[in-house]
Design a protein around this motif. Sequence first.
Motif, PDB file in Angstrom:
ATOM      1  N   ASN A 137      -1.805  -4.197  -0.861  1.00  0.00           N
ATOM      2  CA  ASN A 137      -2.320  -4.565   0.180  1.00  0.00           C
ATOM      3  C   ASN A 137      -1.782  -4.137   1.585  1.00  0.00           C
ATOM      4  N   GLU A 138      -0.594  -3.813   1.658  1.00  0.00           N
ATOM      5  CA  GLU A 138       0.207  -3.313   3.020  1.00  0.00           C
ATOM      6  C   GLU A 138      -0.125  -1.935   3.087  1.00  0.00           C
ATOM      7  N   LYS A 139      -0.442  -1.022   1.914  1.00  0.00           N
ATOM      8  CA  LYS A 139      -0.784   0.290   2.111  1.00  0.00           C
ATOM      9  C   LYS A 139      -2.093   0.381   2.623  1.00  0.00           C
ATOM     10  N   LEU A 140      -3.051  -0.406   1.948  1.00  0.00           N
ATOM     11  CA  LEU A 140      -4.639  -0.228   2.433  1.00  0.00           C
ATOM     12  C   LEU A 140      -4.596  -0.997   3.754  1.00  0.00           C
ATOM     13  N   ARG A 141      -3.943  -1.907   4.345  1.00  0.00           N
ATOM     14  CA  ARG A 141      -3.916  -2.463   5.788  1.00  0.00           C
ATOM     15  C   ARG A 141      -3.479  -1.239   6.767  1.00  0.00           C
TER      16      ARG A 141
END
Length: 158
Positions: A137-141
């Motif tokens: 999720n952090e990568k996508l964010r």
Amino acid sequence: MEQDFRTGFLYWVYTCLTTEAVIIYRVENEVRYIHVYDPLWLVKCSAKDIECLFVNKIGFKVEDKDQAMQFHKVVSICFQKGINADNKWNSKWREIEKEEALKAERERKAREDKYNMLRHTLNQRMAAEEKKRVDENEKLRKLLMKKPKPREEKFKSL
């Protein structure tokens, strides 16, 4: 069950009206009564009290002999075997009960340790999966937060 009545002991008697043994003793100027409804209650007497009851035979009417002798039999067995409130009754069964209790405690502790280990590994796996999801999720964010590069449009002249 009251104890240490032997110092002022007067007598004990079986009464058919209430089907109980009554121990009568004196404390200073007062006469007291101990009502024993069940012969096995006599096991709770101290060693000296049992000796006092053993030496002083129970009083009874002739027709109540069988019931009165139940009380006296309990006292005589307690006197002979040393069963009283002052000491623990030692027997093979007592040792077996202690061993079984220790064995049950060890088994309970082993189950608890196994449960804690499984819970700990499960918690670790769940934490690892959660961390993996958070990282994704952090990568996508981060990707979504980047501003897109402006595109240069190339026009062909006609």
